[in-house]
Design a protein around this motif. Sequence first.
Motif, PDB file in Angstrom:
ATOM      1  N   GLY A 257       0.828  -1.206   0.000  1.00 46.32           N
ATOM      2  CA  GLY A 257       0.000   0.000   0.000  1.00 46.32           C
ATOM      3  C   GLY A 257       0.860   1.253   0.000  1.00 46.32           C
ATOM      4  N   GLY A 258       0.375   2.285   0.665  1.00 45.32           N
ATOM      5  CA  GLY A 258       1.159   3.521   0.782  1.00 45.32           C
ATOM      6  C   GLY A 258       1.345   4.258  -0.528  1.00 45.32           C
ATOM      7  N   ALA A 259       0.339   4.175  -1.409  1.00 46.26           N
ATOM      8  CA  ALA A 259       0.450   4.827  -2.714  1.00 46.26           C
ATOM      9  C   ALA A 259       0.087   6.308  -2.610  1.00 46.26           C
ATOM     10  N   GLN A 260       0.394   7.025  -3.671  1.00 47.37           N
ATOM     11  CA  GLN A 260      -0.099   8.397  -3.809  1.00 47.37           C
ATOM     12  C   GLN A 260      -1.018   8.393  -5.027  1.00 47.37           C
ATOM     13  N   MET A 261      -2.324   8.437  -4.762  1.00 46.43           N
ATOM     14  CA  MET A 261      -3.287   8.184  -5.832  1.00 46.43           C
ATOM     15  C   MET A 261      -3.400   9.343  -6.827  1.00 46.43           C
ATOM     16  N   PHE A 262      -3.317  10.559  -6.334  1.00 43.10           N
ATOM     17  CA  PHE A 262      -3.477  11.721  -7.212  1.00 43.10           C
ATOM     18  C   PHE A 262      -2.192  12.536  -7.203  1.00 43.10           C
ATOM     19  N   THR A 263      -1.785  12.991  -8.356  1.00 44.97           N
ATOM     20  CA  THR A 263      -0.578  13.786  -8.451  1.00 44.97           C
ATOM     21  C   THR A 263      -0.936  15.229  -8.763  1.00 44.97           C
ATOM     22  N   PHE A 264      -0.575  16.108  -7.896  1.00 45.46           N
ATOM     23  CA  PHE A 264      -0.730  17.534  -8.137  1.00 45.46           C
ATOM     24  C   PHE A 264       0.645  18.133  -8.399  1.00 45.46           C
ATOM     25  N   ALA A 265       0.639  19.275  -9.070  1.00 47.05           N
ATOM     26  CA  ALA A 265       1.909  19.939  -9.363  1.00 47.05           C
ATOM     27  C   ALA A 265       2.622  20.309  -8.059  1.00 47.05           C
ATOM     28  N   ASN A 266       1.904  20.971  -7.161  1.00 49.58           N
ATOM     29  CA  ASN A 266       2.514  21.304  -5.877  1.00 49.58           C
ATOM     30  C   ASN A 266       1.953  20.335  -4.837  1.00 49.58           C
ATOM     31  N   THR A 267       2.735  19.319  -4.551  1.00 49.51           N
ATOM     32  CA  THR A 267       2.220  18.254  -3.692  1.00 49.51           C
ATOM     33  C   THR A 267       2.091  18.737  -2.256  1.00 49.51           C
ATOM     34  N   MET A 268       0.847  18.675  -1.770  1.00 51.09           N
ATOM     35  CA  MET A 268       0.593  19.103  -0.400  1.00 51.09           C
ATOM     36  C   MET A 268       1.043  18.020   0.559  1.00 51.09           C
ATOM     37  N   GLU A 269       1.262  18.417   1.786  1.00 52.87           N
ATOM     38  CA  GLU A 269       1.749  17.492   2.811  1.00 52.87           C
ATOM     39  C   GLU A 269       0.835  16.266   2.935  1.00 52.87           C
ATOM     40  N   ILE A 270      -0.475  16.516   2.926  1.00 55.37           N
ATOM     41  CA  ILE A 270      -1.420  15.424   3.107  1.00 55.37           C
ATOM     42  C   ILE A 270      -1.309  14.398   1.976  1.00 55.37           C
ATOM     43  N   MET A 271      -0.848  14.840   0.818  1.00 59.58           N
ATOM     44  CA  MET A 271      -0.727  13.939  -0.328  1.00 59.58           C
ATOM     45  C   MET A 271       0.420  12.937  -0.137  1.00 59.58           C
ATOM     46  N   ARG A 272       1.344  13.262   0.735  1.00 55.55           N
ATOM     47  CA  ARG A 272       2.460  12.350   0.972  1.00 55.55           C
ATOM     48  C   ARG A 272       2.138  11.336   2.061  1.00 55.55           C
ATOM     49  N   ILE A 273       0.891  11.236   2.435  1.00 52.04           N
ATOM     50  CA  ILE A 273       0.508  10.409   3.564  1.00 52.04           C
ATOM     51  C   ILE A 273       0.884   8.946   3.337  1.00 52.04           C
ATOM     52  N   GLY A 274       0.879   8.496   2.087  1.00 49.90           N
ATOM     53  CA  GLY A 274       1.238   7.113   1.780  1.00 49.90           C
ATOM     54  C   GLY A 274       2.640   6.776   2.259  1.00 49.90           C
TER      55      GLY A 274
END
Lengths: 206, 161
Positions: free
Chosen positions: B92-109
């Motif tokens: 697991g631990g994926a990052q499902m959505f990629t944004f240009a400026n990755t927010m902290e919450i996006m690195r939760i994986g």
Amino acid sequence: MCEDILNLSAMQLDALREVGNIGAGNAATALSQIINHKIDMTVPRVAILPLGDVPDVVGGAEVMVAGVYLKVYGLAPGSILFLLPYDSAFYLVDMLMGRKHGETKTLSAMDESALMEIGNILAGSYLNALCHFTHMTLLPSIPALAVDMAGALLSVMLIQLGQVGDHALVIETEFSTESSGVKGHFFLVPDPGSLGTILTAIGVRS
Amino acid sequence: MAELIKVGMADYKVGSSPDTLISYGLGSCVGIALFDPIAKVGGLSHIMLPDSSSARLVENPAKFADSAIPLMLNDILRLGGNKTRLWAKIAGGAQMFTFANTMEIMRIGDRNTDAVISILRELNIPLLGRDTGGNYGRTVELKLDIGIFRVKTIAKGEKDL
């Protein structure tokens, strides 16, 4: 605050449903104009669900979907997720790209852009209606797209809620076109702190 | 009769041979399998967040890596597992959505994966396999009769760890 969602009154839930109704109505009109098809929408569902039960709304965590995700910025931040079952996403792309029904089998980069733009327009028109209704400024982020299992996509929203509680307040509407078999679920999930702001703005803060 | 036991998000389950534990559609969450190959007992945990100490209230300890894994370990020992024989495998631990400026919450994986690995290390449980990161969802199952940890994906097929 966070667990307030378990104590919402029937009147407050009704008011939130009306918020969803206005937003989704506006979004459905926008979508209908783009694809030139009549769009039916369900009365929005306002549900307070244990986090683990949210994927059941779209048929289970393993269902394959295309999802467009946007953050909502402004006084009442939150998340928007537009989920389409996999075949619905293809049918929608057929319509947008002027292909025959059933012609799209995989999504090219251009197809993905088109779906993201649909997510963008839906979110924009949904939030626009909310802004008018609540007199708050709410803006969508740029959209992001993923095609995968529904549980995996929904978890992105649910994890943020998980930091403060075990339940999610979900405002969900189902869209469908009569003729072309396109179905989609539109989720608005307010961030934990936003609920009070929304309730105040629509005049039903207890 | 072998049973298929479903493990929901922010939950864990334990069981014994010939049952199978399964958790569907993990994104940034991490699935942790612990297994004792001699006693053929084990558990599967589906955590959402790394750390319960930063949470405002902890109603459900199965949601956090640091509280879920020790609880599951205790339940496995109660079923007859032996801690010195246990191995762990995670996915697991994926990052499902990629944004240009990755927010902290996006690195939760990544943060989930790191937390799980460090807790397993603290508990002295060897990590024998992992399939983490990427941008795709995973369904994981632990077959308690043969001790296989299977990871299924839409984009990358399935593999046994």
